[in-house]
Design an enzyme around this catalytic site. Structure first.
Site, PDB file in Angstrom:
ATOM      1  N   THR A  47       1.325  -1.654   9.176  1.00 29.29           N
ATOM      2  CA  THR A  47       2.395  -2.325   9.916  1.00 29.29           C
ATOM      3  C   THR A  47       2.892  -1.503  11.081  1.00 29.29           C
ATOM      4  O   THR A  47       3.294  -2.046  12.111  1.00 29.29           O
ATOM      5  CB  THR A  47       3.559  -2.621   8.949  1.00 29.29           C
ATOM      6  OG1 THR A  47       3.099  -3.571   7.996  1.00 29.29           O
ATOM      7  CG2 THR A  47       4.777  -3.159   9.664  1.00 29.29           C
ATOM      8  N   TYR A  61       3.427 -11.101  10.159  1.00 25.74           N
ATOM      9  CA  TYR A  61       2.863 -10.480  11.367  1.00 25.74           C
ATOM     10  C   TYR A  61       1.433 -10.033  11.056  1.00 25.74           C
ATOM     11  O   TYR A  61       0.956 -10.157   9.927  1.00 25.74           O
ATOM     12  CB  TYR A  61       3.711  -9.272  11.783  1.00 25.74           C
ATOM     13  CG  TYR A  61       3.904  -8.289  10.656  1.00 25.74           C
ATOM     14  CD1 TYR A  61       5.045  -8.342   9.848  1.00 25.74           C
ATOM     15  CD2 TYR A  61       2.931  -7.337  10.346  1.00 25.74           C
ATOM     16  CE1 TYR A  61       5.203  -7.480   8.776  1.00 25.74           C
ATOM     17  CE2 TYR A  61       3.080  -6.476   9.279  1.00 25.74           C
ATOM     18  CZ  TYR A  61       4.224  -6.549   8.505  1.00 25.74           C
ATOM     19  OH  TYR A  61       4.378  -5.705   7.433  1.00 25.74           O
ATOM     20  N   SER A  94      -3.525  -1.677   4.750  1.00 25.16           N
ATOM     21  CA  SER A  94      -3.824  -0.665   3.725  1.00 25.16           C
ATOM     22  C   SER A  94      -4.111  -1.236   2.346  1.00 25.16           C
ATOM     23  O   SER A  94      -4.563  -0.503   1.460  1.00 25.16           O
ATOM     24  CB  SER A  94      -2.700   0.358   3.642  1.00 25.16           C
ATOM     25  OG  SER A  94      -1.582  -0.161   2.951  1.00 25.16           O
ATOM     26  N   THR A 127       1.940   0.623   4.469  1.00 22.12           N
ATOM     27  CA  THR A 127       2.824   1.079   3.391  1.00 22.12           C
ATOM     28  C   THR A 127       2.356   0.615   2.016  1.00 22.12           C
ATOM     29  O   THR A 127       2.761   1.183   1.015  1.00 22.12           O
ATOM     30  CB  THR A 127       4.256   0.571   3.617  1.00 22.12           C
ATOM     31  OG1 THR A 127       4.244  -0.865   3.626  1.00 22.12           O
ATOM     32  CG2 THR A 127       4.829   1.115   4.914  1.00 22.12           C
ATOM     33  N   ASP A 128       1.495  -0.395   1.955  1.00 23.66           N
ATOM     34  CA  ASP A 128       1.117  -0.938   0.642  1.00 23.66           C
ATOM     35  C   ASP A 128       0.436   0.094  -0.247  1.00 23.66           C
ATOM     36  O   ASP A 128       0.664   0.117  -1.459  1.00 23.66           O
ATOM     37  CB  ASP A 128       0.190  -2.159   0.812  1.00 23.66           C
ATOM     38  CG  ASP A 128       0.941  -3.377   1.311  1.00 23.66           C
ATOM     39  OD1 ASP A 128       0.292  -4.414   1.536  1.00 23.66           O
ATOM     40  OD2 ASP A 128       2.176  -3.275   1.485  1.00 23.66           O
ATOM     41  N   LYS A 200       6.645   2.940  -3.405  1.00 27.62           N
ATOM     42  CA  LYS A 200       7.220   1.821  -2.648  1.00 27.62           C
ATOM     43  C   LYS A 200       8.008   0.967  -3.632  1.00 27.62           C
ATOM     44  O   LYS A 200       7.457   0.481  -4.613  1.00 27.62           O
ATOM     45  CB  LYS A 200       6.106   1.020  -1.971  1.00 27.62           C
ATOM     46  CG  LYS A 200       6.605  -0.094  -1.051  1.00 27.62           C
ATOM     47  CD  LYS A 200       5.458  -0.752  -0.285  1.00 27.62           C
ATOM     48  CE  LYS A 200       5.971  -1.824   0.686  1.00 27.62           C
ATOM     49  NZ  LYS A 200       4.867  -2.446   1.474  1.00 27.62           N
ATOM     50  N   GLU A 321       3.782   6.265 -28.774  1.00 25.15           N
ATOM     51  CA  GLU A 321       3.509   4.862 -29.140  1.00 25.15           C
ATOM     52  C   GLU A 321       2.104   4.652 -29.693  1.00 25.15           C
ATOM     53  O   GLU A 321       1.737   3.551 -30.081  1.00 25.15           O
ATOM     54  CB  GLU A 321       3.702   3.973 -27.903  1.00 25.15           C
ATOM     55  CG  GLU A 321       5.156   3.760 -27.521  1.00 25.15           C
ATOM     56  CD  GLU A 321       5.910   2.965 -28.586  1.00 25.15           C
ATOM     57  OE1 GLU A 321       7.125   3.147 -28.712  1.00 25.15           O
ATOM     58  OE2 GLU A 321       5.258   2.177 -29.320  1.00 25.15           O
TER      59      GLU A 321
HETATM   60  N1  DGL Z   1      -0.672  -5.103   4.953  1.00 24.20           N
HETATM   61  C1  DGL Z   1       0.309  -4.081   4.635  1.00 24.20           C
HETATM   62  C2  DGL Z   1      -0.319  -2.680   4.833  1.00 24.20           C
HETATM   63  O1  DGL Z   1      -1.103  -2.523   5.771  1.00 24.20           O
HETATM   64  C3  DGL Z   1       1.514  -4.169   5.500  1.00 24.20           C
HETATM   65  C4  DGL Z   1       2.619  -3.331   4.964  1.00 24.20           C
HETATM   66  C5  DGL Z   1       2.939  -2.160   5.862  1.00 24.20           C
HETATM   67  O2  DGL Z   1       2.058  -1.475   6.429  1.00 24.20           O
HETATM   68  O3  DGL Z   1       4.120  -1.870   5.925  1.00 24.20           O
HETATM   69  O4  DGL Z   1       0.006  -1.778   4.050  1.00 24.20           O
END
Ligand code: DGL
Length: 364
Positions: A47, A61, A94, A127-128, A200, A321
């Site tokens: 992103t 987006y 990602s 971020t993913d 995250k 467990e």
């Molecule tokens: N498709 C997600 C990624 O590339 C978008 C999320 C982001 O980068 O914040 O990780």
């Protein structure tokens, strides 16, 4: 002038001479100052490199569309904190990050950090899976020099996009002496966090990246990093893992625990040739009666089984467990399932011993 400053001034002078000599063929270097550290920015997409149809488009987006040179040009202030160069290693969202991408990235980082004229590396990333790439690099980067991952929760075209300030903070952190020897770091939302424990926590808000219970390491404020703690676990040059000669990583998959769960996922992963399975159990890594026989059978076939938890925080207790000693299972300690997968993959490049692998989960 301290040694490293004199070294930098000599290197910077040669670098500048090289760039002038190389003329237009040199990488786009914003400027070269002997006073500043040399930071390589490796761009992978996400992103932070995303674009939306309007300035208010913060969902829906397109990620991974803006190139690294434009990311650098969008933040001219970078030239005041470091001599930056940019490389477009990948251009992907990602969620598509793979073991193969990780091996290419890790090898490139290690080559750059071995160069005397590189003082730190910044990796721009979606971020993913940012927390996963950060932890993988935390285990395989062979240098004390700073490596900082950075992303954005809003695309570059959005009102109050967070990418530019996150990139500025990441570069000044990578250029700082304070960041050396701290392991792979993440700079988001004015905070400094450790690769091992960050996760995250929200699908879209700016404060999504947190270290809920073990705590972030510090802040970046007024163009300076402030550290208050550091990771107690082994990382970077202190680990036993080396990917320099690896062309692939062992297949390790994750099965998710929930009410009414059955053995199908475990059986399918074993049939597909998994060398390890992470069981993301409910609670303290609990095993449902319908799943336990499938995991026991997997272990008897030589598949390494790690009991983790879907909960996200806390220790998965050995022999809590389940009787791990009897089942010959490993417990994930406090690693979430996606990070337990990474450690188990690297562990399996060194050993098949469950005892040795359990040591690794209590070490890294
Ligand atoms: N498709 C997600 C990624 O590339 C978008 C999320 C982001 O980068 O914040 O990780």
């Amino acid at each position: 002038m301290p040694h490293h400053q004199s070294r930098r001034s000599i290197i910077a002078a040669f670098s500048f001479m090289f760039i002038v000599a190389a003329g237009a063929h040199a990488e786009a270097v914003v400027s070269v100052s002997p006073r500043l550290a040399n930071v390589s920015i490796l761009a992978t997409g996400g992103t932070i490199a995303g674009t939306g149809a309007t300035s208010t488009t913060t969902v829906g987006y397109t990620a991974a569309t803006v190139g690294v040179q434009n990311l650098i040009k969008a933040v001219p202030e970078l030239a005041k904190v470091a001599n930056v160069t940019g490389e477009q290693v990948f251009q992907i969202a990602s969620e598509n990050m793979s073991n193969e991408h990780w091996l290419v990235l890790a090898k490139r980082v290690n080559v750059l950090l071995a160069q005397a004229n590189v003082d730190g590396v910044v990796i721009t990333h979606g971020t993913d899976t940012l927390e996963e790439t950060a932890y993988f690099l935390n285990l395989v980067v062979k240098s004390r020099k700073p490596v900082v991952l950075v992303g954005a929760m809003r695309p570059s075209t959005a009102l109050s996009a967070d990418g530019p300030i996150n990139l500025y903070n990441a570069v000044l952190l990578a250029a700082s002496v304070e960041a050396a020897g701290k392991g792979v770091l993440v700079a988001m939302n004015d905070q400094i966090q450790a690769a091992r424990d960050i996760t995250k926590t929200n699908t879209s808000t700016l404060d999504s990246f947190r270290t809920p219970e073990l705590g972030m390491l510090g802040y970046i404020q007024g163009g300076k990093p402030f550290f208050y703690r550091q990771s107690s676990r082994r990382h970077t040059q202190d680990t036993e893992f080396d990917v320099s000669a690896l062309a692939s990583l062992p297949q390790v998959d994750i099965v998710y625990g929930h009410a009414n769960v059955g053995p199908a996922a475990v059986d399918a992963f074993v049939a597909a040739g998994a060398r390890g399975i992470i069981h993301a159990g409910v609670g303290n890594g609990s095993l449902a009666a319908k799943v336990k026989p499938a995991l026991t059978s997997a272990r008897q076939k030589g598949v390494l089984v790690v009991r983790a938890s879907r909960v996200g925080q806390g220790i998965v207790a050995r022999n809590g467990e389940a009787n791990d000693d009897e089942l010959d299972f490993v417990v994930a300690d406090t690693l979430n399932p996606q990070k337990a997968r990474i450690l188990l993959m690297l562990a399996l490049t060194k050993t098949d011993s469950s005892k040795d692998i359990q040591r690794m989960f209590y070490t890294y």
